[in-house]
Scaffold this active site. Sequence first.
Site, PDB file in Angstrom:
ATOM      1  N   ASP A  21       0.858  -1.188   0.000  1.00 19.66           N
ATOM      2  CA  ASP A  21       0.000   0.000   0.000  1.00 19.66           C
ATOM      3  C   ASP A  21       0.888   1.229   0.000  1.00 19.66           C
ATOM      4  O   ASP A  21       1.909   1.275   0.701  1.00 19.66           O
ATOM      5  CB  ASP A  21      -0.938   0.037   1.206  1.00 19.66           C
ATOM      6  CG  ASP A  21      -1.961   1.160   1.053  1.00 19.66           C
ATOM      7  OD1 ASP A  21      -2.969   0.947   0.358  1.00 19.66           O
ATOM      8  OD2 ASP A  21      -1.737   2.259   1.610  1.00 19.66           O
ATOM      9  N   GLU A  23       0.977   5.612  -0.002  1.00 20.37           N
ATOM     10  CA  GLU A  23       0.343   6.915   0.148  1.00 20.37           C
ATOM     11  C   GLU A  23       1.176   7.932  -0.629  1.00 20.37           C
ATOM     12  O   GLU A  23       2.413   7.865  -0.630  1.00 20.37           O
ATOM     13  CB  GLU A  23       0.250   7.317   1.624  1.00 20.37           C
ATOM     14  CG  GLU A  23      -0.608   6.379   2.474  1.00 20.37           C
ATOM     15  CD  GLU A  23      -2.063   6.319   2.027  1.00 20.37           C
ATOM     16  OE1 GLU A  23      -2.570   7.341   1.519  1.00 20.37           O
ATOM     17  OE2 GLU A  23      -2.689   5.258   2.186  1.00 20.37           O
ATOM     18  N   HIS A 179      -6.284   4.903   5.256  1.00 17.35           N
ATOM     19  CA  HIS A 179      -5.415   5.807   4.497  1.00 17.35           C
ATOM     20  C   HIS A 179      -4.075   6.018   5.186  1.00 17.35           C
ATOM     21  O   HIS A 179      -3.398   7.013   4.947  1.00 17.35           O
ATOM     22  CB  HIS A 179      -6.102   7.141   4.207  1.00 17.35           C
ATOM     23  CG  HIS A 179      -7.400   6.993   3.473  1.00 17.35           C
ATOM     24  ND1 HIS A 179      -7.470   6.453   2.204  1.00 17.35           N
ATOM     25  CD2 HIS A 179      -8.679   7.270   3.839  1.00 17.35           C
ATOM     26  CE1 HIS A 179      -8.738   6.420   1.820  1.00 17.35           C
ATOM     27  NE2 HIS A 179      -9.492   6.893   2.789  1.00 17.35           N
ATOM     28  N   ASP A 184      -3.601   0.072   6.083  1.00 22.35           N
ATOM     29  CA  ASP A 184      -4.267  -0.478   4.897  1.00 22.35           C
ATOM     30  C   ASP A 184      -3.573  -1.740   4.391  1.00 22.35           C
ATOM     31  O   ASP A 184      -4.230  -2.672   3.908  1.00 22.35           O
ATOM     32  CB  ASP A 184      -4.320   0.571   3.787  1.00 22.35           C
ATOM     33  CG  ASP A 184      -5.337   1.676   4.079  1.00 22.35           C
ATOM     34  OD1 ASP A 184      -6.045   1.569   5.102  1.00 22.35           O
ATOM     35  OD2 ASP A 184      -5.423   2.633   3.296  1.00 22.35           O
TER      36      ASP A 184
END
Length: 209
Positions: A21, A23, A179, A184
């Site tokens: 994951d 960001e 998030h 996540d």
Amino acid sequence: MNDKYNQLNHRFRKFYPVVVDIETTGFNHKIHALLEIAIITLKMDQSGWLKKSNIIHLHIKPFSGSLIDTQSLLLNKINPFQPLRRAIYEKEALNFIFDIVYQEMKFNLCKKSIIVAHNAHFDHSFLMAAIKRCNINNNLFHPFVTFDTATLSGVITGQTVLAKACQTIGLPFNNQKAHSALYDTLKTANLFCTLVNKWKKLGGWPFKK
């Protein structure tokens, strides 16, 4: 049952699954930067059940010339310039991740790693762009194939949103923690392992005609 069906390299055609994951500072992998990346490597026990293995979470400095979409930062609540993040350059982060993934691939007798992610196209596109940007020639990850837990969840649970898919199969999910790359990734790994193991438990693996 033949022991090969309890081996990770046989389960996914010698692909080694790595849950990812990311960001970012926006939605365009060409101009927006990585801010966080978390990966979870996987393993199989002697009975062939898929489980989490290594967990890695890194904060990353935006690459030079990258742009920032303020709406993305409102969503992930990351301040890219906060010194307490202890962020590192993306090439350092990728080299560290590749070292771990390579050792896991080698141990599990796999030939290539494959990204497992929720709405995997997003994470895959950003990771591939970073690898290209850092001039990493030996890319361990498949250049276009992914395992998308949104698709798998849609087929199996009828849900495509990560939180709803987790809740449908009995996995807790805290929307206030969503998030975050680490949170996540943990939830995506739990979801993927649960779906794969459920298929096995129902008699779907090994596949019988």
